[in-house]
Design an enzyme around this catalytic site. Sequence first.
Site, short mmCIF file in Angstrom:
data_model
loop_
_atom_site.label_atom_id
_atom_site.label_comp_id
_atom_site.label_asym_id
_atom_site.label_seq_id
_atom_site.Cartn_x
_atom_site.Cartn_y
_atom_site.Cartn_z
N LYS A 147 -8.21 -6.42 -16.65
CA LYS A 147 -7.43 -5.22 -16.32
C LYS A 147 -5.94 -5.57 -16.22
CE LYS A 147 -7.71 -1.50 -12.80
NZ LYS A 147 -8.41 -1.11 -11.55
N SER A 165 -10.24 3.58 -11.80
CA SER A 165 -9.11 3.28 -12.65
C SER A 165 -9.37 2.18 -13.68
CB SER A 165 -7.92 2.86 -11.78
OG SER A 165 -8.21 1.66 -11.08
N SER A 192 -12.88 1.96 -8.19
CA SER A 192 -12.34 1.75 -9.54
C SER A 192 -13.13 0.83 -10.47
CB SER A 192 -10.91 1.25 -9.45
OG SER A 192 -10.07 2.35 -9.35
N1 GLN Z 1 -10.09 6.78 -7.45
C1 GLN Z 1 -9.59 6.06 -6.33
C2 GLN Z 1 -8.12 6.35 -6.15
O1 GLN Z 1 -7.58 7.05 -6.92
C3 GLN Z 1 -9.89 4.62 -6.43
C4 GLN Z 1 -8.91 3.83 -7.19
C5 GLN Z 1 -9.19 2.36 -7.15
O2 GLN Z 1 -10.26 1.93 -6.70
N2 GLN Z 1 -8.22 1.60 -7.60
O3 GLN Z 1 -7.51 5.88 -5.25
#
Ligand code: GLN
Length: 503
Positions: A81, A156, A180
């Site tokens: 990532k 994400s 994410s």
């Molecule tokens: N969807 C969650 C957020 O927007 C989780 C994001 C993540 O785990 N980086 O914060």
Amino acid sequence: MELNRLTIKEASEKLDKGEITSVELTEACLARIKEVDGKIKACLAVCAEEALAEAKKADERRKNVGAIHGLPLLGIPYLCKMNIMTKGIETNAASKILKGYIAPYDATVIKKLKAAGAVLLGKTNLDEFAHGASTENSAFGPTYNPWDLKRVPGGSSGGSAAGVAADMCIFALGTDTGGSIRQPASFCGVAGLKPTYGRASRFGLIAMTSSTDVPGVIAKTAEDTGLVLSVIAGKDKNDSTTTVADGAPALSDSYSEQREECHGAGAPQPTLKGIKIGLPKEYFIDGIEKGTREAIDNAIEKLKELGAEFTEVSLPHTKYAIPVYYIITPSEISSNLARFDGIKYGLSRRGEAAPRLYDVYAKSRGKGFGPEVKRRIMLGTYALSAGYYDAYYLQAQKVRTKIKEEMDEALKKVDCLLTPSSPHPAFKIGEQSDDPLKMYLEDIFMSGPSLAGLPAISIPCGFDNDLPVGMQLIGGRFDEAILFRVGGSYENATEWNKDKPLL
Ligand code: GLN
């Protein structure tokens, strides 16, 4: 045989036997990226030359020593990532403010993978700074779900999940702050592991919410996520939260033991006899789509056949997980992202356009950050400001403790918890991007384990309208082993993880 389709376990066996080389495996992955990534857009950077050089080194290392059983990742190609630092290769967190930024050092997890001989193929797309659940918040455009190109891959870590689902790599690294890794894994039909907070070092991750951020793994099987975890886990002097709890089993020992158990007996045996799984009733709500619910119910039946016993448990503070997460997360973001000021890193509006220091900050940040990042910085700054701190941030931290205690308590009575990973399969691109609150609700089954710091995995368990469905298993603190045991037995007894998108 398409080598890029192999799991880590299959590939490393073939490498050990000398049936394939890492160069061939790496070439197969690079060819696949070339073939399909124009449609999927999982990768923001591909480092073909460096990857082939690393693969060559791995082949030589193996030739010198023969089969290397202690190094399951030697010569295995992976994607990472774009918010994890890799020396010499761009790390931009999918943000304009960091476009072109080259980290001067490797994250600890990257260092460990390098030492183990894994081969970095490239860096994957994400929601800007990992803020999101669909990968639509990337400053460089969205990633498309390999199962249906009109849909999101989740987020994400959407690029990592799509990359694994489309067999562009053998595994991928992601980060999970509030879902994410697990949510995109479930949307893309692959396995996604969020380790216990503190199991693997955060050093070299671009910080979002330091109190819940963890590096983790997306792979083709639960077992493979365990193989990678055993390499990236461990105490790190650069991350003081990587302490292993007193009495917690060392990961590698318990992991290999569990593997013996779930593989030795073969699929139809009651390999999960004696295992107690809790179903938190607050996670089995009306809003779950019918097809998703059916897939989860079938998975529960299958686990029963394997010998697991189910009991209902109650986690009454579950309904506060999203509101608490969306106070704590923006608060930590507003503080962590203060470092991007147009002076130290990346995009800067220094010079004539910004005569005063304040203008440099305002213009660099105004231009460099996307709308969701700005929204979170504003929300967090508000929640932390004098006068509101007690009402919002402090209160959220108190409720967070309740959520954590309640989950820890439930996990004393059962070995793990099972929930859907998401109430529905992947949604359409653009369908929710104008509604931030709706997007925040995507994390409904994800934020609890993140706030509690517990390990959790999403495993493919069926289809809803031809789109993958994932189930989430949540383990006790530092007990990733139970996830591999239950997840591995389930995978051995089913075929869901073998289904591939047609591309
Ligand atoms: N969807 C969650 C957020 O927007 C989780 C994001 C993540 O785990 N980086 O914060």
